[in-house]
Write an enzyme that holds these catalytic residues in place. Structure first.
Site, PDB file in Angstrom:
ATOM      1  N   GLU A   1      16.035   8.631 -43.290  1.00  0.00           N
ATOM      2  CA  GLU A   1      17.498   8.522 -43.287  1.00  0.00           C
ATOM      3  C   GLU A   1      18.037   8.333 -44.699  1.00  0.00           C
ATOM      4  O   GLU A   1      18.976   9.011 -45.125  1.00  0.00           O
ATOM      5  CB  GLU A   1      17.919   7.360 -42.387  1.00  0.00           C
ATOM      6  CG  GLU A   1      19.414   7.255 -42.158  1.00  0.00           C
ATOM      7  CD  GLU A   1      19.770   6.170 -41.160  1.00  0.00           C
ATOM      8  OE1 GLU A   1      20.961   5.831 -41.089  1.00  0.00           O
ATOM      9  OE2 GLU A   1      18.867   5.661 -40.453  1.00  0.00           O
ATOM     10  N   GLY A   2      17.437   7.423 -45.427  1.00  0.00           N
ATOM     11  CA  GLY A   2      17.906   7.162 -46.779  1.00  0.00           C
ATOM     12  C   GLY A   2      17.636   8.310 -47.731  1.00  0.00           C
ATOM     13  O   GLY A   2      18.507   8.695 -48.521  1.00  0.00           O
TER      14      GLY A   2
END
Length: 518
Positions: free
Chosen positions: A216-217
């Site tokens: 996600e990051g």
């Protein structure tokens, strides 16, 4: 002379074909004669340098100059053959559904894949509430809740492109917190619904899944730096921006630290080696599960409930009725009613929180600092919070490099008139002002359209802004004077992890075009 081809590779290939054609034409005249007479004003065959050709159109294999096509069909065919062979399909689409903790969002991307890296031409975006996790055990209902978003995709993607337009559904922190059994059933129902009821090929493997916090990051970092032009461009390697994302259930940090010659990043799950285009990047990334905005609220409120249990203001297990408690994270005369507070023991209490008689912003900041567990044992220094290793942003990330803060960082500051660039100290001032209450609001926010309505209709601003300051300053150790940038879009394209996750799907490595039924 106007450029003939999109790039030199086309030119080389087509030029070879042209020379072959001319050679064949010349040989058909017969061997040269020693006493050959050239009639004045006779038509002399033209060389390629004599022919003026307009640029190839945006559509591969299409020549704009109709005169050239008529008079020199072999040459026109050579040009069209070269462009068509190199790039047979310009536009590709990817559908990415972000199943977040508070709602689901669809991003439909349209790419020009004849460039390197692919160029994002357009994006269609829509969203709805609630999120998949709110359906709990109703997995079929959760799957069907995505239909309005998929209808948007059906209307946007051309019919002829649908069978080769991959779709993926990535769930984030909210579904993780639901537990493995319930989340697996929901994801299975979603995949089944997509495969049976829609023409888009579903990405295999983890195409419908809970996304790891590291993904996600990193995908958000790719999106941001791709849109800024920091990565994927030709030329020397450029400095990259740091990305801080704040969702409902988790928060992510990703940046590219630079170390002195004799130092390097400590190995561990936080280290992420990425190749994008021709460059390699060693990133620091970490997803702090349980430290999203809504989880942060719950943590602060849990401290207040735990204190009330210790003081006997609430009896343990007495969770069948609504209790009243004072909260320093509310401005005076502001109440937050019917708040569900879940403790670490999984007990849930319903609380009506009451604002204090006097502003208590400092006490609120104390609570938002406390939940970060800054004193936890740090086994691999330096650490940010909760015992998690993190290279120092002051030492390893130049002040000239941009810091971008997204999602709830934007959603809670922009409605109150904050610009798209501000210092962390200015965010701290905003939190302090908001926590003072209505009298201060009227003098500060009266000239900012809609801000008073926001503050009066949502009792969480004081707590949320205090938590954000604590997270960025106390947690991540960002200096108060550091400039921060925020927004929802860069280059008019939506910011977030979705674009970064969609770029790899342009290669059909883990999906196949769907066979259309007759």
């Amino acid at each position: 002379m106007a450029p003939i081809f999109r790039n030199y590779r086309f030119a080389i290939g087509a030029f070879a074909v042209i020379m072959l054609i001319l050679l064949i034409k010349t040989s058909s005249i017969g061997p040269p004669s020693i006493a050959r007479t050239v009639t004045p004003n006779a038509s002399i065959p033209k060389t390629p340098e004599d022919i003026s050709i307009l640029p190839v159109n945006d559509e591969p294999g299409y020549l704009q100059d109709s005169k050239t096509e008529q008079n020199y069909p072999e040459l026109a065919d050579a040009v069209k053959s070269q462009t068509s062979q190199t790039c047979s399909e310009e536009h590709k689409y990817v559908i990415m559904i972000d199943a977040g903790s508070t709602g689901s969002r669809v991003h439909i991307y349209k790419f020009d894949v004849c460039t390197s890296p692919p160029t994002l031409l357009d994006e269609k975006f829509d969203m709805l509430e609630p999120g998949l996790s709110s359906f709990d055990t109703d997995s079929v209902g959760a799957a069907n809740s995505l239909d309005p978003l998929l209808k948007v995709a059906m209307n946007y993607v051309p019919i002829k492109a649908r069978s080769c337009t991959p779709v993926a559904v990535k769930a984030t922190a909210g579904l993780r917190l639901l537990g493995d059994a319930k989340s697996s059933k929901i994801l299975s129902a979603v995949r089944d619904h997509l495969e049976k009821d829609y023409p888009f090929p579903v990405v295999e493997g983890d195409g419908v899944s809970i996304m790891g916090g590291d993904e996600e990051g990193v995908f958000a970092w790719i999106t941001t730096n791709y849109l800024l032009g920091n990565i994927g461009a030709n030329g020397p390697k450029l400095p990259t921006a740091a990305v801080f994302d704040l969702g409902g259930g988790s928060t992510q940090i990703v940046f590219e630290p630079t170390f002195p010659i004799n130092e390097k990043m400590v190995d561990g799950e936080h280290k992420f080696d990425l190749k994008f285009g021709d460059e390699n990047y060693t990133l620091y990334q970490f997803s702090h599960l349980g430290y999203g905005l809504k989880e942060g609220r719950n943590k602060v409120n849990s401290v207040l409930v735990e204190n009330a249990l210790k003081d006997g203001k609430i009896l343990k297990g007495d969770n069948t009725k609504t209790h009243q408690l004072s909260s320093p994270c509310l401005p005076p005369k502001v109440n937050a009613t019917n708040e569900k507070v879940t403790l670490e023991s999984k007990e849930t209490y319903t609380i009506d929180f009451i604002g204090p008689d006097e502003p208590s912003g400092a006490q609120c900041r104390f609570l938002t600092d406390e939940i970060l567990n800054k004193d936890a044992q740090c086994q691999s220094p330096p650490c940010s919070f909760n015992g998690v290793h993190q290279p120092s942003l002051v030492r390893t990330f130049k002040e000239s490099n941009d810091i971008y803060i997204f999602s709830y960082f934007y959603d809670r500051t922009r409605p109150l008139g904050m610009p798209l660039s501000f210092t962390l100290n200015e965010l701290n001032d905003l939190a302090r002002i908001v926590c003072k209450g209505e009298e201060t609001w009227n003098s500060v926010f009266s000239g900012i359209a809609g801000s008073l309505d926001e503050l009066e209709s949502d009792s969480h601003f004081c707590l949320d802004l205090s938590f954000q300051v604590s997270l960025l300053h106390t947690g991540y150790d960002i200096p108060l004077q550091r400039e921060l940038r925020t927004g929802k879009k860069i280059a008019n394209k939506e910011i977030g992890w979705c674009l970064g996750a969609s770029l790899p799907l342009l290669k059909a490595d883990n999906w196949k075009c769907k066979i259309q039924s007759a």
